[in-house]
Design an enzyme around this catalytic site. Sequence first.
Site, PDB file in Angstrom:
ATOM      1  N   GLY A  43       9.072   4.841  -2.606  1.00 32.81           N
ATOM      2  CA  GLY A  43       9.530   5.531  -1.511  1.00 32.81           C
ATOM      3  C   GLY A  43       8.238   6.224  -0.725  1.00 32.81           C
ATOM      4  N   PHE A  47       4.585  13.962   1.881  1.00 26.34           N
ATOM      5  CA  PHE A  47       3.636  14.582   1.204  1.00 26.34           C
ATOM      6  C   PHE A  47       2.764  13.340   0.480  1.00 26.34           C
ATOM      7  CE2 PHE A  47       5.542  18.889   0.565  1.00 26.34           C
ATOM      8  CZ  PHE A  47       5.110  19.312   1.735  1.00 26.34           C
ATOM      9  N   GLY A  48       3.433  11.924   0.588  1.00 22.26           N
ATOM     10  CA  GLY A  48       2.725  10.961   0.040  1.00 22.26           C
ATOM     11  C   GLY A  48       3.771   9.959  -0.656  1.00 22.26           C
ATOM     12  N   LYS A  65       4.535  11.042  -7.877  1.00 17.95           N
ATOM     13  CA  LYS A  65       4.382  11.309  -6.563  1.00 17.95           C
ATOM     14  C   LYS A  65       2.692  11.386  -6.555  1.00 17.95           C
ATOM     15  CE  LYS A  65       6.761  14.674  -4.571  1.00 17.95           C
ATOM     16  NZ  LYS A  65       7.077  16.142  -4.402  1.00 17.95           N
ATOM     17  N   ASP A 161      14.459  20.883   2.391  1.00 23.94           N
ATOM     18  CA  ASP A 161      14.382  19.620   2.944  1.00 23.94           C
ATOM     19  C   ASP A 161      15.432  18.615   2.475  1.00 23.94           C
ATOM     20  OD1 ASP A 161      13.137  17.492   4.525  1.00 23.94           O
ATOM     21  OD2 ASP A 161      11.907  16.823   2.888  1.00 23.94           O
TER      22      ASP A 161
END
Length: 364
Positions: A43, A47-48, A65, A161
Amino acid sequence: MEDQRESDMEADIEMVVDHIPRKFTYGELSAGTNNFSESYKLGHGGFGDVYKAILVNSDEIVAVKRISAGSRQGKKEYLAEISTITRLRHRNLVQLLGWCHEKARLILVYEYMPNESLDKFIFGSRRGELDWRRRYRIASDIASALLYLHELWDECVLHRDIKSSNVMLDSEFNAKLEFGLARLVKHNQWSQTSTIAETLGYLAPECAVTGISSSESDVFSFGAVALEIACGMRALDFSLGESMTRLVERVWNLYGQGRLFDAADSSLNGEFDRAEMETLIMIGLWCSHPDPFTRPTIRQVLQLLNFEVPLPRLPPILPTAAYSPLGPGSTSDFPPPAGSYSHEMRLLSSSASSSSALASESAN
């Protein structure tokens, strides 16, 4: 010079964490993702990108990540995330396993969640695969994680979030919240940021005006996810036309018409516990109240999910929000002064005093 920067980063990490997680090399993470191949991508976030990695030497599967070069998350935010997450331990939080910082690349490594994210099962490629029992348990898992973050740890942790794509599912479909924007605050304080971090549809209305996050805004985001779980629709969906853009408006209208169960996800084919469905939808609506001080605490949410307290009585029409921006001299980490939260908001939110009655009844 590069070696010095790497050494400085490691020294900084040692200063901000009590228990240093495992350090990975860029080479092993690159090999485990086939050089960060698109076929390994799980996904993309603010942030990346996140990748599945199969570590060559151990066949261990992890989630990686990789912070993008253009991300808002720099060294300060990266270190803050490591500092926060390594100190949190809860069965419903995704566990941080380690980190990597080489060639100016910032990478975090998490436990791998085989069933990926909740949104895929609610309105994505695997829609309809989750039965009602699992859905209700997932809602309880998320609430349990938030209770730990808001009340049970040393400091209050604001997630900031919460959304379906940040709810990860393990092999048994237990839910775990993923982190990315968490912030520590003292209990009963608020957190002000210079930019809006949360995602539209899950963003509490007061955050859009004031830029302030709180446990109440986390609860609002939880409410949006609760409605998505029950109704099988996105919290904000522009493809449905203006009259059905916001899920909370659609569901609140049905509630006001006495047609609450019409909001249930059609993919369930009526196969759900009616008491649980009513409870989850009512929780979603209460958490979505535009007045943050009228929303339940996450502890009250868990009490409702466990049928320990009666359901709230909500006004038949969704109250209207009215806010005044924060004035000069306001301080971060504290709620706005009394005068900045408009009198009109109080009147409109109360809906002929029924909301204030709700707050007092639910506290008892």
